[in-house]
Design a protein around this motif. Structure first.
Motif, mmCIF file in Angstrom:
data_model
loop_
_atom_site.group_PDB
_atom_site.id
_atom_site.type_symbol
_atom_site.label_atom_id
_atom_site.label_comp_id
_atom_site.label_asym_id
_atom_site.label_seq_id
_atom_site.Cartn_x
_atom_site.Cartn_y
_atom_site.Cartn_z
ATOM 1 N N ILE A 217 6.132 11.982 -13.865
ATOM 2 C CA ILE A 217 6.602 11.584 -15.014
ATOM 3 C C ILE A 217 5.200 12.370 -15.858
ATOM 4 O O ILE A 217 5.705 12.796 -16.761
ATOM 5 N N MET A 218 4.114 12.214 -15.707
ATOM 6 C CA MET A 218 2.945 12.996 -16.438
ATOM 7 C C MET A 218 3.390 14.621 -17.218
ATOM 8 O O MET A 218 3.618 15.126 -17.873
ATOM 9 N N PRO A 219 3.589 15.403 -15.802
ATOM 10 C CA PRO A 219 3.731 16.796 -15.895
ATOM 11 C C PRO A 219 4.848 17.184 -17.573
ATOM 12 O O PRO A 219 3.955 17.684 -18.466
ATOM 13 N N PRO A 220 5.625 16.630 -17.244
ATOM 14 C CA PRO A 220 6.518 16.723 -18.560
ATOM 15 C C PRO A 220 5.717 16.113 -19.740
ATOM 16 O O PRO A 220 5.822 16.831 -21.086
ATOM 17 N N ILE A 221 5.339 14.700 -19.371
ATOM 18 C CA ILE A 221 4.392 14.086 -21.138
ATOM 19 C C ILE A 221 3.345 15.560 -20.970
ATOM 20 O O ILE A 221 3.353 15.693 -22.575
ATOM 21 N N GLY A 222 3.174 15.382 -20.356
ATOM 22 C CA GLY A 222 1.774 17.243 -21.609
ATOM 23 C C GLY A 222 2.288 17.796 -21.763
ATOM 24 O O GLY A 222 1.537 18.785 -22.707
ATOM 25 N N LEU A 223 3.204 18.738 -21.136
ATOM 26 C CA LEU A 223 3.627 19.803 -21.693
ATOM 27 C C LEU A 223 4.637 19.527 -22.850
ATOM 28 O O LEU A 223 4.066 20.603 -23.612
ATOM 29 N N LEU A 224 5.322 18.115 -23.063
ATOM 30 C CA LEU A 224 5.670 18.295 -24.280
ATOM 31 C C LEU A 224 4.572 18.371 -25.263
ATOM 32 O O LEU A 224 4.983 18.039 -27.039
ATOM 33 N N ILE A 225 3.614 17.583 -25.037
ATOM 34 C CA ILE A 225 2.725 17.384 -26.031
ATOM 35 C C ILE A 225 1.412 18.540 -25.934
ATOM 36 O O ILE A 225 0.925 18.689 -26.219
ATOM 37 N N GLY A 226 1.512 19.383 -25.684
ATOM 38 C CA GLY A 226 1.304 20.570 -25.161
ATOM 39 C C GLY A 226 0.716 21.440 -24.257
ATOM 40 O O GLY A 226 -0.719 22.448 -24.629
ATOM 41 N N ALA B 190 0.748 -1.112 0.030
ATOM 42 C CA ALA B 190 -0.016 -0.175 -0.354
ATOM 43 C C ALA B 190 0.876 1.200 0.228
ATOM 44 O O ALA B 190 0.465 2.461 -0.423
ATOM 45 N N ALA B 191 2.055 1.351 0.733
ATOM 46 C CA ALA B 191 2.836 2.506 0.772
ATOM 47 C C ALA B 191 3.532 2.427 -0.214
ATOM 48 O O ALA B 191 3.704 3.077 -0.807
ATOM 49 N N PHE B 192 4.030 1.068 -0.779
ATOM 50 C CA PHE B 192 4.559 1.757 -2.617
ATOM 51 C C PHE B 192 3.330 1.948 -3.084
ATOM 52 O O PHE B 192 3.630 2.754 -4.325
ATOM 53 N N GLY B 193 2.457 1.862 -3.606
ATOM 54 C CA GLY B 193 1.148 2.153 -4.439
ATOM 55 C C GLY B 193 1.394 3.296 -4.603
ATOM 56 O O GLY B 193 1.524 4.404 -5.207
ATOM 57 N N LYS B 194 0.585 4.111 -2.703
ATOM 58 C CA LYS B 194 1.071 5.546 -2.751
ATOM 59 C C LYS B 194 2.114 6.485 -3.191
ATOM 60 O O LYS B 194 2.590 7.434 -4.155
ATOM 61 N N ILE B 195 3.547 5.379 -3.468
ATOM 62 C CA ILE B 195 4.745 6.550 -3.519
ATOM 63 C C ILE B 195 4.852 5.777 -5.403
ATOM 64 O O ILE B 195 4.833 7.417 -5.965
ATOM 65 N N VAL B 196 4.284 5.535 -5.868
ATOM 66 C CA VAL B 196 3.672 4.922 -7.589
ATOM 67 C C VAL B 196 3.073 5.776 -7.753
ATOM 68 O O VAL B 196 3.190 7.172 -8.877
ATOM 69 N N THR B 197 2.361 6.003 -7.357
ATOM 70 C CA THR B 197 0.784 7.050 -7.308
ATOM 71 C C THR B 197 1.904 8.965 -7.594
ATOM 72 O O THR B 197 1.452 9.327 -8.641
ATOM 73 N N ALA B 198 1.921 9.066 -6.330
ATOM 74 C CA ALA B 198 3.473 10.465 -6.560
ATOM 75 C C ALA B 198 3.908 10.521 -7.807
ATOM 76 O O ALA B 198 4.095 11.556 -8.360
ATOM 77 N N LEU B 199 4.903 8.673 -8.217
ATOM 78 C CA LEU B 199 5.914 10.174 -9.498
ATOM 79 C C LEU B 199 4.836 9.904 -10.700
ATOM 80 O O LEU B 199 5.573 10.621 -10.532
ATOM 81 N N VAL B 200 3.988 9.005 -10.241
ATOM 82 C CA VAL B 200 2.970 9.327 -11.919
ATOM 83 C C VAL B 200 3.017 10.499 -11.834
ATOM 84 O O VAL B 200 2.684 10.755 -12.681
ATOM 85 N N ASN C 22 -3.182 7.186 -16.220
ATOM 86 C CA ASN C 22 -2.424 7.487 -14.928
ATOM 87 C C ASN C 22 -2.470 6.228 -14.185
ATOM 88 O O ASN C 22 -1.623 5.648 -14.267
ATOM 89 N N THR C 23 -3.607 5.504 -14.042
ATOM 90 C CA THR C 23 -3.646 4.438 -14.115
ATOM 91 C C THR C 23 -2.970 3.770 -14.208
ATOM 92 O O THR C 23 -1.772 2.681 -13.937
ATOM 93 N N LEU C 24 -3.187 3.496 -16.002
ATOM 94 C CA LEU C 24 -2.758 2.221 -16.542
ATOM 95 C C LEU C 24 -1.239 2.412 -16.211
ATOM 96 O O LEU C 24 -0.267 1.447 -16.321
ATOM 97 N N ILE C 25 -0.296 3.653 -15.929
ATOM 98 C CA ILE C 25 1.061 3.842 -16.009
ATOM 99 C C ILE C 25 1.231 3.391 -14.978
ATOM 100 O O ILE C 25 2.569 2.571 -14.323
ATOM 101 N N GLN C 26 0.406 3.941 -13.409
ATOM 102 C CA GLN C 26 0.880 3.256 -12.165
ATOM 103 C C GLN C 26 1.276 1.481 -12.164
ATOM 104 O O GLN C 26 2.133 0.985 -11.712
ATOM 105 N N PHE C 27 0.153 1.434 -12.776
ATOM 106 C CA PHE C 27 -0.025 -0.786 -12.839
ATOM 107 C C PHE C 27 1.187 -0.636 -13.788
ATOM 108 O O PHE C 27 1.670 -1.656 -13.181
ATOM 109 N N VAL C 28 1.935 -0.545 -14.769
ATOM 110 C CA VAL C 28 3.211 -0.650 -15.661
ATOM 111 C C VAL C 28 4.464 -0.345 -14.393
ATOM 112 O O VAL C 28 4.981 -1.721 -14.348
#
Length: 134
Positions: free
Chosen positions: A41-50, A27-37, A85-91
């Protein structure tokens, strides 16, 4: 009293305690991954695509409005961004678990098997040899 002692015996087994520790750490690892994604991870990807904020990316099926009685009707939308976001967290979690299992398998293979116990024939022959020496 029998059921309580049975439950105590069940709960004190090593496997149950190990499982509980694993769930808490997971559960703690899941929270870390959620924060990471979500935050790294997602803000720079969002910035790159507009400048897209994936967490708010939705496909609206029906706009919000007001019904005949004058009450607000919420919009009907599919949360595509949250799904991504959830899909990336799962991966990420699946890959981390894969690496842990792979490392544990590698450690398990490196340990040499314990030497086999001698057969009964060998034990008997050794006893005969030892008695002849005496």
């Amino acid at each position: 009293m029998g059921m309580i002692s049975e439950f105590k015996e069940f709960a004190m087994r090593g496997n149950v305690i190990d499982l509980a520790v694993g769930v808490v750490i997971g559960a703690a690892f899941g929270k870390i991954v959620t924060a990471l994604v979500d935050k790294i991870i997602m803000p720079p990807i969002g910035l790159l695509i507009g400048g897209v904020d994936f967490s708010k990316w939705v496909w609206t099926l029906k706009q919000a409005g007001v019904d005949a009685a004058g009450e607000a009707v919420p919009a009907v939308a599919i949360g595509i961004g949250e799904f991504l976001n959830t899909l990336i967290q799962f991966v990420i979690v699946a890959f981390a678990i894969f690496l842990v299992v792979k490392a544990m398998n590698r450690l398990a293979r490196k340990q040499p098997p314990p030497p086999a116990a001698p057969s009964e024939d060998i034990v008997l022959l050794r006893e005969i040899r030892d008695s002849l020496r005496k």
